[in-house]
Design an enzyme around this catalytic site. Structure first.
Site, PDB file in Angstrom:
ATOM      1  CE  LYS A  55     -33.120   1.246  83.701  1.00 53.83           C
ATOM      2  NZ  LYS A  55     -32.689   1.908  84.894  1.00 53.83           N
ATOM      3  CD  GLN A  99     -29.640   2.216  86.862  1.00 51.26           C
ATOM      4  OE1 GLN A  99     -30.246   2.465  85.354  1.00 51.26           O
ATOM      5  NE2 GLN A  99     -29.762   0.756  87.099  1.00 51.26           N
ATOM      6  CG  ASP A 122     -36.199   4.547  89.859  1.00 53.43           C
ATOM      7  OD1 ASP A 122     -37.297   3.196  88.282  1.00 53.43           O
ATOM      8  OD2 ASP A 122     -35.022   4.541  89.363  1.00 53.43           O
TER       9      ASP A 122
END
Ligand code: NDP
Length: 295
Positions: A55, A99, A122
């Site tokens: 990422k 994460q 997200d």
């Protein structure tokens, strides 16, 4: 012999990243703002570390600034929440990502609830998920992996409207939002999960199959209707003595069988995986543009 067209997620994702680079530069030139993505990682799971590194590299490649916080496995829930709050209040951060999975002593729900919905790139905040599920509502962000699946279908010229779709898996991060997105695109959607007795028969009725189960090669060739389009989200390590690492990655779909029946199929790796990261960059750009009302 293989008949399916291979949907090249790697090259489609590259194309999307190029488009994002152009937009990032245009925004910087016009108003002097550079999109920023903050990533919080807790513990030292190898797979999570790899995802976070990828990422960061992807951000660099398109000109998005990345901020990273690494916390030890034994960090407290409150520490994670404090970092999220800081990023919530930081105007140079337009996207915040925690994460997953978090260490087992942490409550994922408590943590995800703290992310400002305007920075929830997200798309996992319940308000964003709720808006995705409701008619006449727009979420601030659509979760990256399912958004990537739909983008692959669009960019491969697959029409969704009026089609029968089956999503195998109902997780919060992939299966459930994928089913909602397909429904929003006017497919007729069934969801197959671990308690579905006739998974194979249901899946065989689908024009479009999205598989997100985490079981290597579960969806066999005889689950696929001839001519169907297959999107394989699975990323599963299986032992492979011939590979230098001792393992290789396979999908949730038995590729060798399915590619003989489907009209188009995504490979693993090189299918959905690169799209997930491209969509994360896209969500971060969308967020920065929205923060400054930049069109
Ligand atoms: P989860 O484990 O959270 O969910 C798996 C889902 O599959 C559950 O809904 C489960 O059903 C269902 N399932 C499990 N076994 C069966 C079975 N035998 N028959 C039918 N359904 C079954 O996984 P994720 O959704 O997080 O991930 C799925 C896969 O996608 C994994 O391989 C993961 O690595 C990969 N992945 C890839 C990403 C990418 O960027 N390409 C991103 C995220 C994930 P139930 O709800 O009943 O338990």
């Amino acid at each position: 012999s293989a008949t399916a067209k291979v949907i090249d997620g790697k090259s489609i994702a590259k194309q999307i990243r190029d488009e994002i680079s152009v937009e990032v530069a245009r925004m910087k030139d016009a108003i002097g703002v550079v999109p920023g993505l903050a990533v919080i990682i807790v513990g030292d799971r190898k797979d999570s570390a790899t995802y976070v590194r990828n990422k960061r590299k992807a951000c660099e490649s398109v000109g998005i600034i990345s901020f990273e916080v690494r916390l030890p496995e034994d960090a407290t829930e409150q520490e994670v929440i404090n970092h999220i709050s800081e990023f919530n209040n930081d105007s140079s951060v337009h996207g915040i990502l925690v994460q997953l999975p978090l260490p087992s002593h942490m409550n994922e729900t408590n943590i995800l609830d703290v992310v400002n919905i305007e920075k929830d790139v997200d798309g996992f905040h319940p308000l964003n998920m709720g808006c995705l599920a409701m008619r006449d509502r727009e979420p601030m962000f659509v979760p990256c992996t399912p958004k990537g699946c739909i983008e692959l279908l669009h960019r491969s010229g697959v029409s969704i409207k009026g089609k029968r779709a089956v999503v195998v898996g109902r997780s919060n991060i992939v299966g459930m939002p994928a089913a909602l997105l397909l429904q929003n695109e006017n497919a007729t959607v069934s969801i197959v999960h671990s308690r579905t007795p006739n998974a194979e028969e249901l899946t065989r009725q689908a024009d479009i199959v999205i598989a997100a189960v985490g079981v290597p090669n579960m969806v066999r060739g005889n689950w696929i209707k001839p001519g169907a389009v297959v999107i394989d989200v699975g990323i599963n390590p299986v032992e492979d003595a011939k590979s230098p690492r001792g393992y290789r990655l396979v999908g949730d779909v038995c590729y060798e069988e399915a590619c003989k029946v489907a009209s188009a199929i995504t490979p693993v790796p090189g299918g959905v995986g690169p799209m997930t990261i491209a969509m994360l960059l896209d969500n971060t750009l969308i967020s920065a543009k929205r923060a400054y009302n930049f069109k």
